[in-house]
Design an enzyme around this catalytic site. Structure first.
Site, PDB file in Angstrom:
ATOM      1  N   THR A  54      32.477  37.045  53.119  1.00 37.41           N
ATOM      2  CA  THR A  54      33.628  36.148  53.001  1.00 37.41           C
ATOM      3  C   THR A  54      34.401  36.347  51.692  1.00 37.41           C
ATOM      4  O   THR A  54      35.432  35.706  51.482  1.00 37.41           O
ATOM      5  CB  THR A  54      33.156  34.685  53.077  1.00 37.41           C
ATOM      6  OG1 THR A  54      32.077  34.539  52.155  1.00 37.41           O
ATOM      7  CG2 THR A  54      32.686  34.320  54.470  1.00 37.41           C
ATOM      8  N   GLY A  55      33.893  37.184  50.807  1.00 43.80           N
ATOM      9  CA  GLY A  55      34.545  37.396  49.515  1.00 43.80           C
ATOM     10  C   GLY A  55      35.689  38.391  49.624  1.00 43.80           C
ATOM     11  O   GLY A  55      35.964  38.946  50.692  1.00 43.80           O
TER      12      GLY A  55
ATOM     13  N   VAL B  26      35.982  41.441  48.288  1.00 46.41           N
ATOM     14  CA  VAL B  26      35.522  42.793  48.636  1.00 46.41           C
ATOM     15  C   VAL B  26      34.947  42.789  50.048  1.00 46.41           C
ATOM     16  O   VAL B  26      35.126  43.745  50.815  1.00 46.41           O
ATOM     17  CB  VAL B  26      34.496  43.308  47.605  1.00 46.41           C
ATOM     18  CG1 VAL B  26      33.924  44.651  48.035  1.00 46.41           C
ATOM     19  CG2 VAL B  26      35.151  43.447  46.229  1.00 46.41           C
TER      20      VAL B  26
ATOM     21  N   SER C  62      29.405  29.250  54.098  1.00 47.04           N
ATOM     22  CA  SER C  62      30.265  29.956  55.064  1.00 47.04           C
ATOM     23  C   SER C  62      29.607  30.145  56.421  1.00 47.04           C
ATOM     24  O   SER C  62      30.257  30.669  57.341  1.00 47.04           O
ATOM     25  CB  SER C  62      30.624  31.346  54.535  1.00 47.04           C
ATOM     26  OG  SER C  62      31.106  31.268  53.238  1.00 47.04           O
TER      27      SER C  62
ATOM     28  N   ARG D 296      23.405  49.995  38.574  1.00 48.30           N
ATOM     29  CA  ARG D 296      24.219  51.193  38.301  1.00 48.30           C
ATOM     30  C   ARG D 296      23.604  52.132  37.269  1.00 48.30           C
ATOM     31  O   ARG D 296      23.747  53.351  37.371  1.00 48.30           O
ATOM     32  CB  ARG D 296      25.621  50.781  37.835  1.00 48.30           C
ATOM     33  CG  ARG D 296      26.479  50.208  38.936  1.00 48.30           C
ATOM     34  CD  ARG D 296      27.836  49.867  38.383  1.00 48.30           C
ATOM     35  NE  ARG D 296      28.620  49.102  39.349  1.00 48.30           N
ATOM     36  CZ  ARG D 296      29.527  48.205  39.000  1.00 48.30           C
ATOM     37  NH1 ARG D 296      29.791  47.971  37.724  1.00 48.30           N
ATOM     38  NH2 ARG D 296      30.188  47.552  39.908  1.00 48.30           N
TER      39      ARG D 296
ATOM     40  N   CYS E 254      34.976  49.048  39.217  1.00 55.07           N
ATOM     41  CA  CYS E 254      36.273  49.360  39.837  1.00 55.07           C
ATOM     42  C   CYS E 254      37.236  50.065  38.877  1.00 55.07           C
ATOM     43  O   CYS E 254      37.942  51.005  39.262  1.00 55.07           O
ATOM     44  CB  CYS E 254      36.893  48.097  40.399  1.00 55.07           C
ATOM     45  SG  CYS E 254      36.743  46.670  39.304  1.00 55.07           S
TER      46      CYS E 254
ATOM     47  N   GLN F  12      43.730  44.809  34.393  1.00 51.76           N
ATOM     48  CA  GLN F  12      42.924  44.531  35.577  1.00 51.76           C
ATOM     49  C   GLN F  12      43.410  43.312  36.364  1.00 51.76           C
ATOM     50  O   GLN F  12      43.687  42.251  35.804  1.00 51.76           O
ATOM     51  CB  GLN F  12      41.454  44.379  35.161  1.00 51.76           C
ATOM     52  CG  GLN F  12      40.922  45.690  34.590  1.00 51.76           C
ATOM     53  CD  GLN F  12      39.438  45.702  34.289  1.00 51.76           C
ATOM     54  OE1 GLN F  12      39.051  46.161  33.219  1.00 51.76           O
ATOM     55  NE2 GLN F  12      38.608  45.232  35.196  1.00 51.76           N
TER      56      GLN F  12
ATOM     57  N   GLY G 113      39.526  41.671  40.973  1.00 52.02           N
ATOM     58  CA  GLY G 113      38.273  42.078  40.345  1.00 52.02           C
ATOM     59  C   GLY G 113      37.390  40.892  39.988  1.00 52.02           C
ATOM     60  O   GLY G 113      36.179  41.042  39.796  1.00 52.02           O
TER      61      GLY G 113
ATOM     62  N   LYS H  12      30.362  48.493  30.495  1.00 51.59           N
ATOM     63  CA  LYS H  12      30.096  49.146  31.786  1.00 51.59           C
ATOM     64  C   LYS H  12      30.851  50.468  31.874  1.00 51.59           C
ATOM     65  O   LYS H  12      30.302  51.503  32.248  1.00 51.59           O
ATOM     66  CB  LYS H  12      30.555  48.247  32.944  1.00 51.59           C
ATOM     67  CG  LYS H  12      29.630  47.091  33.240  1.00 51.59           C
ATOM     68  CD  LYS H  12      30.234  46.224  34.352  1.00 51.59           C
ATOM     69  CE  LYS H  12      29.553  44.879  34.401  1.00 51.59           C
ATOM     70  NZ  LYS H  12      30.248  43.933  35.286  1.00 51.59           N
TER      71      LYS H  12
ATOM     72  N   HIS I 266      44.246  47.640  39.969  1.00 55.24           N
ATOM     73  CA  HIS I 266      44.033  47.836  38.527  1.00 55.24           C
ATOM     74  C   HIS I 266      44.867  49.018  38.032  1.00 55.24           C
ATOM     75  O   HIS I 266      45.038  50.004  38.752  1.00 55.24           O
ATOM     76  CB  HIS I 266      42.570  48.197  38.236  1.00 55.24           C
ATOM     77  CG  HIS I 266      41.589  47.069  38.407  1.00 55.24           C
ATOM     78  ND1 HIS I 266      41.943  45.774  38.615  1.00 55.24           N
ATOM     79  CD2 HIS I 266      40.223  47.093  38.358  1.00 55.24           C
ATOM     80  CE1 HIS I 266      40.850  45.027  38.699  1.00 55.24           C
ATOM     81  NE2 HIS I 266      39.790  45.801  38.557  1.00 55.24           N
TER      82      HIS I 266
HETATM   83  P1  A2P Z   1      30.585  32.284  50.186  1.00 58.82           P
HETATM   84  O1  A2P Z   1      32.005  32.549  50.568  1.00 58.82           O
HETATM   85  O2  A2P Z   1      29.801  31.700  51.299  1.00 58.82           O
HETATM   86  O3  A2P Z   1      30.429  31.559  48.876  1.00 58.82           O
HETATM   87  P2  A2P Z   1      33.994  36.847  45.660  1.00 58.82           P
HETATM   88  O4  A2P Z   1      33.503  38.032  44.867  1.00 58.82           O
HETATM   89  O5  A2P Z   1      35.322  37.098  46.303  1.00 58.82           O
HETATM   90  O6  A2P Z   1      33.945  35.587  44.847  1.00 58.82           O
HETATM   91  O7  A2P Z   1      32.955  36.665  46.868  1.00 58.82           O
HETATM   92  C1  A2P Z   1      31.582  36.434  46.659  1.00 58.82           C
HETATM   93  C2  A2P Z   1      30.827  36.586  47.972  1.00 58.82           C
HETATM   94  O8  A2P Z   1      29.438  36.376  47.695  1.00 58.82           O
HETATM   95  C3  A2P Z   1      31.222  35.565  49.023  1.00 58.82           C
HETATM   96  O9  A2P Z   1      31.127  36.134  50.311  1.00 58.82           O
HETATM   97  C4  A2P Z   1      30.147  34.505  48.838  1.00 58.82           C
HETATM   98  O10 A2P Z   1      29.899  33.737  49.995  1.00 58.82           O
HETATM   99  C5  A2P Z   1      28.951  35.376  48.563  1.00 58.82           C
HETATM  100  N1  A2P Z   1      27.901  34.598  47.930  1.00 58.82           N
HETATM  101  C6  A2P Z   1      27.965  33.865  46.790  1.00 58.82           C
HETATM  102  N2  A2P Z   1      26.786  33.243  46.542  1.00 58.82           N
HETATM  103  C7  A2P Z   1      25.960  33.579  47.567  1.00 58.82           C
HETATM  104  C8  A2P Z   1      24.609  33.257  47.912  1.00 58.82           C
HETATM  105  N3  A2P Z   1      23.870  32.462  47.157  1.00 58.82           N
HETATM  106  N4  A2P Z   1      24.094  33.794  49.042  1.00 58.82           N
HETATM  107  C9  A2P Z   1      24.838  34.593  49.834  1.00 58.82           C
HETATM  108  N5  A2P Z   1      26.120  34.940  49.557  1.00 58.82           N
HETATM  109  C10 A2P Z   1      26.671  34.444  48.443  1.00 58.82           C
END
Ligand code: A2P
Length: 354
Positions: free
Chosen positions: A23-24, A26, A52, A111, A140, A167, A171, A225, A254
């Site tokens: 859902t993020g 990336v 989510s 990494r 990135c 950036q 990111g 990094k 970026h």
């Molecule tokens: P969620 O949307 O459910 O919070 P971004 O880098 O764009 O902030 O996205 C971070 C991603 O990592 C999202 O999909 C987020 O899900 C997921 N995430 C964050 N914390 C957890 C967790 N504890 N377990 C699983 N996924 C996670």
């Protein structure tokens, strides 16, 4: 990190792929890249936090329901694409590998582990031959910088790189992208906006990268990094790097200004010819129109744009060259690079490029 896994990880012709952090920002780009590149998968699993779970995300003509990431999420998964932050990768990547998956990790967790290849396919695909279950996707900004610098290093060894980054919000994740939009709207409406994701006002501003400073060196985490990852990807520990990383109010691409000090004299024309032929690079170097790489033109593109190529006049020996590059942080800087790695793992023959 300890990885008690076998040395060989054959990938099924039509693998089961899981996206961790689907859902993020990336994660969404992973979905787009897998669909647009028609990655031949048999099933796609989407994993994220309990917040989510149950959300359905579009993929091609279908919708896939997001599941909560758990210890038993990896049964039957062949390729696990991680982008949910370093803590999640550190905890769950070894479980995924133990369950038989190959992990391609977009976080910084592994990494610099000597057992983990850190790969940009156009530059060091051969490093993939040596993986033990985890492959790391580079920082990135390092990807954007190296797509410009590596073709030069291949013919005229780089001794020293000085770089400054510009950036984008992407990111820092989906919430930072939303903050850029919301704070810009508020600013234009004359309203007060209190930053919630990034540490400083983001609209109509820029600031030193929002990672902690190491008191011993004065460099922030992002700069550190870059300084560590660039020599590892080039396979040349003698390359010295100094970075200044800055967050700018741009949505998703970026930009990087680089000065490369080479072993032998080098001309802008030679660099232009090299970059014009480099895979994954698009030369944008039109001095007459003052048209050079820009984030708006890099956004949504697979290639890294490189231009503004000129001799560094502060080096009288003629061995230094200055360039400017821009690349989509979510594509080549993250999801596209990882999907290219997955494609190489599935290739019937080992990668040929060095
Ligand atoms: P969620 O949307 O459910 O919070 P971004 O880098 O764009 O902030 O996205 C971070 C991603 O990592 C999202 O999909 C987020 O899900 C997921 N995430 C964050 N914390 C957890 C967790 N504890 N377990 C699983 N996924 C996670």
């Amino acid at each position: 990190m300890s990885l008690s896994v076998p040395q060989t990880h054959p990938i099924a012709p039509s693998p089961v792929v899981a996206i961790i952090g689907a859902t993020g920002a990336v994660g969404q780009a992973f979905l787009d890249c897998l669909a647009t590149r028609r990655f031949p998968l048999s099933r796609l699993r989407l994993l994220a936090s309990p917040r989510s779970a149950g959300t359905a995300l579009p993929f091609g003509n279908s919708r896939i329901t997001v599941e909560t990431l758990a210890e038993d999420s990896f049964a039957g998964v062949d390729i696990a694409l991680f982008s949910a932050g370093g803590d999640i990768s550190r905890r769950y990547a070894p479980m995924a590998v133990a369950a038989g998956a190959v992990v391609i990790d977009n976080s910084s967790a592994f990494r610099m582990d000597p057992d983990v290849p850190l790969v940009i396919p156009e530059i060091n695909a051969k490093a993939l031959l040596d993986h033990r279950g985890v492959i790391a996707n580079p920082n990135c900004a390092a990807v954007v910088a190296l797509m410009a610098a590596a073709p030069v290093h291949r013919i005229n060894r780089i001794r020293r790189i000085t770089l400054a980054t510009y950036q984008a919000a992407s990111g820092a994740g989906a919430a930072a992208m939303a903050e850029l939009e919301a704070s810009t709207r508020a600013h234009l409406a004359g309203e007060i906006y209190t930053p919630q994701v990034l540490p400083h006002p983001y609209a109509f501003n820029l600031f030193s990268h929002n990672t902690a400073i190491d008191p011993a060196t004065g460099y922030n985490d992002e700069e550190t990094k870059l300084m560590r990852e660039i020599p590892k990807i080039l396979g040349d520990d003698a390359v010295r790097v100094s970075a200044t990383c800055v967050r700018v109010p741009v949505m998703r691409a970026h930009a990087v200004a680089l000065t490369l000090e080479c072993e032998d004299p080098i001309t802008p024309d030679a660099v232009r010819r090299l970059l014009a032929a480099a895979p994954g690079v698009r030369l944008v170097d039109d001095a007459a129109r003052n048209h050079f790489p820009m984030p708006v033109e890099a956004s949504g593109r697979d290639e890294v744009l490189v231009g503004r190529i000129r001799t560094d006049r502060s080096d009288p020996t003629g061995r230094s060259i200055a360039l400017f590059a821009a690349g989509d942080q979510l594509l080549k800087g993250a999801a596209l690079n990882a999907v290219q790695i997955a494609e190489l793992l599935k290739a019937p023959r080992p990668p040929e490029r060095g």
